[in-house]
Design an enzyme around this catalytic site. Structure first.
Site, PDB file in Angstrom:
ATOM      1  CB  ALA A 250      -0.933  -0.017   1.202  1.00 53.44           C
ATOM      2  CG  HIS A 251      -1.148   4.941   0.819  1.00 54.19           C
ATOM      3  ND1 HIS A 251      -2.310   4.206   0.871  1.00 54.19           N
ATOM      4  CD2 HIS A 251      -1.142   5.679   1.943  1.00 54.19           C
ATOM      5  CE1 HIS A 251      -2.970   4.500   1.974  1.00 54.19           C
ATOM      6  NE2 HIS A 251      -2.278   5.396   2.650  1.00 54.19           N
ATOM      7  CG  ASN A 252       2.412   7.125   2.457  1.00 60.76           C
ATOM      8  OD1 ASN A 252       2.709   7.587   1.351  1.00 60.76           O
ATOM      9  ND2 ASN A 252       1.498   7.688   3.225  1.00 60.76           N
ATOM     10  CB  SER A 270       2.057   4.739   6.876  1.00 63.54           C
ATOM     11  OG  SER A 270       1.521   5.720   6.013  1.00 63.54           O
TER      12      SER A 270
END
Length: 346
Positions: A250-252, A270
């Site tokens: 996923a993002h980050n 994250s």
């Protein structure tokens, strides 16, 4: 191309700094590798677990990598080669015998830029690049020398691909930078927006993602895996990290160097995986966590907490392995006890 002449046993031993039994034929040529059950006299095999001891005793392989533990089980027709890490030695020999199998080959079987591919005039294409039919290269894309790109793959604006990479068929890559010698298997999606929404009075409002995906050198991404672009920061995979098929990053997310992530793992936004982390298949990792250097997560785990460096966790929810095993044993004993009571009461 495969090494059709194979490799002589004496040559193999000399290159690896290994010794072979005095009774072995140094001119024995090994053409390929195989598992213990199917190997023939012109093939090499290996063993690294006791469960394959019976297969070792019956193997017809010409040679076999073993540890000292298994050396006495090797049949008389097979040359035992004692090493510390049989699987690693076997992998090294296969790479020597079958260099073409280390990376996917172009689907079209040809080199150069195929007639039915599209390259934007602003793109920079290095020497020796091969593009299969249907490839789309967008504006300001940079493709390093020696890279091959499979059929119907699309690289969006400003994507940067390093030297000697191999990108499979039907891949989409946007908003990403890729290092040298990366392998991106077929069906991979890199750089799409992450799953981020803010709840408002009238419903969910999309949170715009502005980051990129950064892949280091020697990274490999398995088929049909997805890696989301960062939101506020980039999504990063460090040098040498290997990701299996059907993995969601996923993002980050920040993944360190030389991590190994097995199939069907999901890593929420994250989260940080430090260097040399290993994650077993079908594990789910919650967001905003940190998994320390060298930690290991067992297959099918559900991780909700940070993991200290070097520890081994598993379970649902995940916890240190000893604690998890202790709980499983306790439950098992309780079931046995209840079963015993029920049986005596009948």
């Amino acid at each position: 191309m495969s090494n059709l002449n194979g490799i002589a046993l004496a040559e193999l031993a000399a290159e690896a700094g290994l010794s072979i039994p005095a009774s072995a034929d140094p001119n024995l040529r090994l053409q390929s590798g195989a598992n213990l059950e199917t190997a023939e006299c012109w093939q090499i095999a290996y063993i690294d677990h006791m469960r394959y001891a019976d297969a070792l005793r019956a193997t017809r392989a010409g040679a076999c990598f073993v540890t000292e533990r298994f050396a006495h089980m090797v049949p008389s027709g097979t040359v035992p080669i004692v090493v510390g890490n049989p699987r690693l030695a076997y992998a090294s020999v296969l790479a020597r015998l079958h260099p073409e199998a280390l990376r996917p080959e172009p689907f079209s079987g040809r080199t150069g830029i195929a007639p039915h591919s599209f390259v934007h005039p602003s793109a920079q294409i290095g020497a020796g690049v091969s593009l299969d039919p249907g490839v789309i290269i967008g504006e300001r894309v940079v493709v390093g020398a020696g890279t091959t790109i499979g059929a119907h793959t699309a690289l969006g604006p400003d994507v940067v691909i390093g030297w000697d990479c191999c990108i499979g068929a039907n891949v989409t890559m946007i908003r990403c930078n890729v290092g040298d010698r990366a392998i991106i298997q077929s069906g991979v999606r890199i750089g799409q927006e992450g799953f981020g929404f803010a709840l408002g009075a009238s419903g969910h409002v999309k949170v715009v993602h502005l980051g990129r995906v950064i892949l280091g050198n020697d990274v490999e991404i398995g088929a049909n895996s997805t890696i989301d672009r960062g939101g506020g920061r980039d999504t990063v995979l460090g040098d040498g990290t290997k990701i299996d098929n059907l993995v969601q990053v996923a993002h980050n997310v920040l993944i360190g160097r030389h991590c190994v992530i097995a199939a069907q793992v999901g890593i929420a936004g994250s989260t940080v995986l430090e260097d040399y982390v290993a994650v077993g298949g079908q594990s789910a990792i919650a967001g905003h966590l940190r998994i320390g250097r060298g930690a290991q997560l067992a297959a099918a785990s559900r991780l909700m907490r940070d993991v200290p460096a070097g520890e081994r966790w598993g379970g649902m929810p995940a916890k240190p392995l000893r604690e998890w095993f202790r709980e499983l044993t306790t439950v098992k004993n309780l079931v046995k006890r209840r079963g015993g009571i029920g049986a005596s009461g009948q």
